[in-house]
Scaffold this motif. Structure first.
Motif, short mmCIF file in Angstrom:
data_model
loop_
_atom_site.label_atom_id
_atom_site.label_comp_id
_atom_site.label_asym_id
_atom_site.label_seq_id
_atom_site.Cartn_x
_atom_site.Cartn_y
_atom_site.Cartn_z
N HIS A 51 -8.20 25.24 66.37
CA HIS A 51 -8.67 24.20 67.28
C HIS A 51 -9.67 23.26 66.58
N ILE A 73 -8.83 12.21 73.70
CA ILE A 73 -7.68 13.06 74.01
C ILE A 73 -7.25 12.70 75.43
N LYS A 75 -4.72 13.25 77.52
CA LYS A 75 -4.09 14.13 78.50
C LYS A 75 -4.95 15.32 78.90
N LEU A 76 -6.12 15.48 78.30
CA LEU A 76 -6.99 16.59 78.64
C LEU A 76 -7.67 16.28 79.98
N LYS A 82 -12.98 15.81 76.16
CA LYS A 82 -12.00 14.73 76.20
C LYS A 82 -12.31 13.65 75.18
N TRP A 105 -6.84 23.02 74.06
CA TRP A 105 -5.95 22.26 73.18
C TRP A 105 -4.77 23.11 72.73
N LYS A 106 -5.00 24.40 72.48
CA LYS A 106 -3.94 25.27 71.97
C LYS A 106 -2.99 25.71 73.08
N TRP A 110 2.70 20.94 76.57
CA TRP A 110 2.80 19.49 76.49
C TRP A 110 2.49 18.98 75.09
N LYS A 112 0.65 16.90 72.42
CA LYS A 112 -0.78 16.55 72.34
C LYS A 112 -0.95 15.22 71.61
#
Length: 162
Positions: A51, A73, A75-76, A82, A105-106, A110, A112
């Motif tokens: 990560h 980020i 889509k977080l 984010k 994240w891991k 979806w 990333k």
């Protein structure tokens, strides 16, 4: 008495010549960049290790310059992690930064996406760097240079999907 006067003259001569040598060196370092314009700011490598995000790049900006790295980020869902803002020092010709990403994240299936922006702003630089690039970025040149608030900044943007 003659030896004492000669010794004082040699000492004075040594101090004077040392001062001249130091001042020459300091002005020659500044003059080294006198005719140079700066245009290179490239994000070359982005890798994900667990990560942790590793970002490497190349630049022709003077050593000691500071870059602001902005990471988004999209889509977080939660705000924790984010967006990241990180400052990084430029070593001769290079920069490297490692950013801890959220544990989420891991997880998930979806794709990333990351949006990275490296920004060089003359206002954020030490005095030595501002003397070289100009207080308003006068020595910045090229397609990555933008005008913002009556000064030039240099921006490199990279969007990545993992």
């Amino acid at each position: 008495m003659f030896k004492l006067i000669l010794f004082k003259r040699k000492g004075l001569l040594f101090i004077l010549s040392s001062f001249m040598l130091i001042s020459f060196f300091l002005t020659s370092v500044t003059n080294l960049y006198a005719d140079q314009f700066f245009s290179k700011l490239d994000i070359d490598e982005i890798s994900l290790k667990g990560h942790k995000l590793h970002i490497r790049g190349d630049t022709d900006l003077p050593p000691g310059s500071t870059l602001q790295i902005k990471l988004s980020i999209p889509k977080l869902d939660d705000d924790k992690g984010k967006d990241h803002d990180v400052k990084v020092q430029i070593t001769p010709g290079k920069f490297f930064v490692m950013i801890d990403l959220p544990k989420e994240w891991k997880n998930g299936g979806w794709i990333k996406f990351l949006s990275l922006k490296a920004i060089f702003d003359p206002d954020d630089q030490p005095k030595k760097v501002r003397e070289i690039v100009g207080n308003k970025g006068e020595k910045l040149n090229g397609p990555k240079v933008k005008i913002q608030k009556n000064k030039k900044i240099m921006v490199s943007v990279k969007n990545v999907a993992f």
